[in-house]
Design a protein around this motif. Structure first.
Motif, PDB file in Angstrom:
ATOM      1  N   PRO A 103      35.951  19.338  48.028  1.00 43.12           N
ATOM      2  CA  PRO A 103      35.247  19.673  46.794  1.00 43.12           C
ATOM      3  C   PRO A 103      34.591  21.056  46.918  1.00 43.12           C
ATOM      4  CG  PRO A 103      34.083  17.947  47.997  1.00 43.12           C
ATOM      5  CD  PRO A 103      35.365  18.193  48.713  1.00 43.12           C
ATOM      6  N   THR A 104      34.555  21.778  45.816  1.00 43.19           N
ATOM      7  CA  THR A 104      33.956  23.111  45.799  1.00 43.19           C
ATOM      8  C   THR A 104      32.448  22.998  45.997  1.00 43.19           C
ATOM      9  OG1 THR A 104      35.662  23.907  44.312  1.00 43.19           O
ATOM     10  CG2 THR A 104      33.655  25.199  44.426  1.00 43.19           C
ATOM     11  N   LYS A 105      31.933  23.831  46.872  1.00 47.06           N
ATOM     12  CA  LYS A 105      30.487  23.899  47.122  1.00 47.06           C
ATOM     13  C   LYS A 105      29.951  25.095  46.333  1.00 47.06           C
ATOM     14  CE  LYS A 105      31.056  21.816  51.633  1.00 47.06           C
ATOM     15  NZ  LYS A 105      31.111  22.047  53.063  1.00 47.06           N
ATOM     16  N   ILE A 106      29.144  24.802  45.341  1.00 47.54           N
ATOM     17  CA  ILE A 106      28.701  25.818  44.379  1.00 47.54           C
ATOM     18  C   ILE A 106      27.829  26.896  45.019  1.00 47.54           C
ATOM     19  CG2 ILE A 106      27.401  26.187  42.242  1.00 47.54           C
ATOM     20  CD1 ILE A 106      30.128  24.813  41.879  1.00 47.54           C
ATOM     21  N   ILE A 107      26.862  26.523  45.833  1.00 49.21           N
ATOM     22  CA  ILE A 107      25.928  27.511  46.397  1.00 49.21           C
ATOM     23  C   ILE A 107      26.662  28.577  47.218  1.00 49.21           C
ATOM     24  CG2 ILE A 107      23.909  27.870  47.901  1.00 49.21           C
ATOM     25  CD1 ILE A 107      23.257  26.517  45.191  1.00 49.21           C
ATOM     26  N   PRO A 108      27.533  28.209  48.176  1.00 53.94           N
ATOM     27  CA  PRO A 108      28.251  29.253  48.911  1.00 53.94           C
ATOM     28  C   PRO A 108      29.127  30.112  47.992  1.00 53.94           C
ATOM     29  CG  PRO A 108      28.453  27.160  50.048  1.00 53.94           C
ATOM     30  CD  PRO A 108      27.807  26.878  48.729  1.00 53.94           C
ATOM     31  N   ALA A 109      29.698  29.511  46.960  1.00 50.22           N
ATOM     32  CA  ALA A 109      30.521  30.282  46.025  1.00 50.22           C
ATOM     33  C   ALA A 109      29.671  31.310  45.279  1.00 50.22           C
ATOM     34  CB  ALA A 109      31.218  29.345  45.030  1.00 50.22           C
ATOM     35  N   VAL A 110      28.503  30.910  44.807  1.00 44.47           N
ATOM     36  CA  VAL A 110      27.607  31.833  44.097  1.00 44.47           C
ATOM     37  C   VAL A 110      27.151  32.959  45.028  1.00 44.47           C
ATOM     38  CG1 VAL A 110      25.328  32.039  42.993  1.00 44.47           C
ATOM     39  CG2 VAL A 110      26.862  30.153  42.361  1.00 44.47           C
ATOM     40  N   VAL A 111      26.804  32.596  46.267  1.00 45.30           N
ATOM     41  CA  VAL A 111      26.382  33.615  47.240  1.00 45.30           C
ATOM     42  C   VAL A 111      27.512  34.613  47.466  1.00 45.30           C
ATOM     43  CG1 VAL A 111      25.687  34.017  49.646  1.00 45.30           C
ATOM     44  CG2 VAL A 111      24.648  32.163  48.335  1.00 45.30           C
ATOM     45  N   PHE A 112      28.747  34.118  47.628  1.00 44.60           N
ATOM     46  CA  PHE A 112      29.887  35.029  47.795  1.00 44.60           C
ATOM     47  C   PHE A 112      30.004  35.980  46.614  1.00 44.60           C
ATOM     48  CE2 PHE A 112      34.180  35.968  46.290  1.00 44.60           C
ATOM     49  CZ  PHE A 112      34.557  36.892  47.249  1.00 44.60           C
ATOM     50  N   TYR A 113      30.025  35.443  45.394  1.00 41.53           N
ATOM     51  CA  TYR A 113      30.208  36.285  44.213  1.00 41.53           C
ATOM     52  C   TYR A 113      29.112  37.333  44.097  1.00 41.53           C
ATOM     53  CZ  TYR A 113      34.106  33.520  42.407  1.00 41.53           C
ATOM     54  OH  TYR A 113      35.324  32.908  42.240  1.00 41.53           O
ATOM     55  N   VAL A 114      27.868  36.955  44.312  1.00 46.16           N
ATOM     56  CA  VAL A 114      26.761  37.922  44.199  1.00 46.16           C
ATOM     57  C   VAL A 114      26.894  39.008  45.273  1.00 46.16           C
ATOM     58  CG1 VAL A 114      24.257  38.218  44.427  1.00 46.16           C
ATOM     59  CG2 VAL A 114      25.172  36.341  43.048  1.00 46.16           C
ATOM     60  N   LEU A 115      27.106  38.608  46.523  1.00 45.29           N
ATOM     61  CA  LEU A 115      27.248  39.594  47.599  1.00 45.29           C
ATOM     62  C   LEU A 115      28.462  40.499  47.379  1.00 45.29           C
ATOM     63  CD1 LEU A 115      26.366  37.495  50.779  1.00 45.29           C
ATOM     64  CD2 LEU A 115      24.994  39.292  49.709  1.00 45.29           C
ATOM     65  N   TYR A 116      29.569  39.918  46.975  1.00 42.33           N
ATOM     66  CA  TYR A 116      30.785  40.704  46.777  1.00 42.33           C
ATOM     67  C   TYR A 116      30.607  41.703  45.642  1.00 42.33           C
ATOM     68  CZ  TYR A 116      35.743  41.799  46.963  1.00 42.33           C
ATOM     69  OH  TYR A 116      36.940  42.453  47.112  1.00 42.33           O
ATOM     70  N   LEU A 117      29.993  41.274  44.563  1.00 44.21           N
ATOM     71  CA  LEU A 117      29.761  42.181  43.435  1.00 44.21           C
ATOM     72  C   LEU A 117      28.805  43.306  43.808  1.00 44.21           C
ATOM     73  CD1 LEU A 117      29.687  39.506  40.640  1.00 44.21           C
ATOM     74  CD2 LEU A 117      31.301  41.423  40.760  1.00 44.21           C
ATOM     75  N   ILE A 118      27.750  43.001  44.550  1.00 49.68           N
ATOM     76  CA  ILE A 118      26.850  44.061  45.016  1.00 49.68           C
ATOM     77  C   ILE A 118      27.613  45.026  45.922  1.00 49.68           C
ATOM     78  CG2 ILE A 118      24.820  44.559  46.450  1.00 49.68           C
ATOM     79  CD1 ILE A 118      23.606  41.921  45.313  1.00 49.68           C
ATOM     80  N   GLY A 119      28.475  44.487  46.775  1.00 58.61           N
ATOM     81  CA  GLY A 119      29.294  45.323  47.652  1.00 58.61           C
ATOM     82  C   GLY A 119      30.216  46.252  46.888  1.00 58.61           C
ATOM     83  N   ILE A 120      30.891  45.761  45.865  1.00 56.32           N
ATOM     84  CA  ILE A 120      31.799  46.647  45.134  1.00 56.32           C
ATOM     85  C   ILE A 120      31.019  47.682  44.325  1.00 56.32           C
ATOM     86  CG2 ILE A 120      33.715  45.011  45.129  1.00 56.32           C
ATOM     87  CD1 ILE A 120      33.248  44.530  42.181  1.00 56.32           C
ATOM     88  N   LEU A 121      29.828  47.338  43.879  1.00 55.44           N
ATOM     89  CA  LEU A 121      29.003  48.354  43.215  1.00 55.44           C
ATOM     90  C   LEU A 121      28.615  49.447  44.207  1.00 55.44           C
ATOM     91  CD1 LEU A 121      28.706  46.283  40.790  1.00 55.44           C
ATOM     92  CD2 LEU A 121      26.438  47.251  40.540  1.00 55.44           C
TER      93      LEU A 121
END
Length: 134
Positions: A41-59
């Motif tokens: 099952p998808t774990k929401i918290i790690p997914a959200v952390v990934f998306y936020v960190l990745y988006l900050i990184g690409i910025l």
């Protein structure tokens, strides 16, 4: 800060729409077929952390430098490189360390990471140029 919010929000919408289309409509069956019992099952918290960190990184690593250079080509090419680098970190490590990790998944993810990051960076920089978010 206002510029960061505009850029982050734009990049987030672009990335999330593309990634959800990819994950839910296109690659879902491939991942189920190739990864089988490894999926849970998808774990929401790690997914959200990934998306936020990745988006900050690409910025930080691509979008801000592309805006400063006023270069859409830079945004797309550096975005593609960063996407392959980041997705490759995950997938190539899995390929090296997880028994029976499928090479096909690694290859697909490298292409997807390069594409989704290039598109997110390119479209975000295009929007920033259009609305003069400097």
């Amino acid at each position: 800060m206002n510029q960061f919010i505009k850029l982050f929000s734009s990049a987030a919408v672009i990335f999330l729409v593309l990634d959800f289309i990819w994950l839910l409509l296109i690659a879902k069956k491939i991942y189920q077929d190739q990864l089988g019992s490894l999926l849970g099952p998808t774990k929401i918290i790690p997914a959200v952390v990934f998306y936020v960190l990745y988006l900050i990184g690409i910025l930080f690593f691509v979008i801000y430098p592309a805006i400063e250079k006023d270069s859409l080509i830079y945004a797309i090419s550096a975005g593609a490189f960063l996407g392959v680098l980041c997705y490759g970190t995950y997938d190539l490590t899995n390929l090296a360390t997880i028994k029976d990790w499928p090479l096909l998944v690694t290859m697909i993810d490298l292409v997807w990471g390069g594409f989704v990051t290039a598109m997110t960076c390119g479209v975000t920089v295009f929007i920033a140029q259009h609305f003069n978010w400097r």
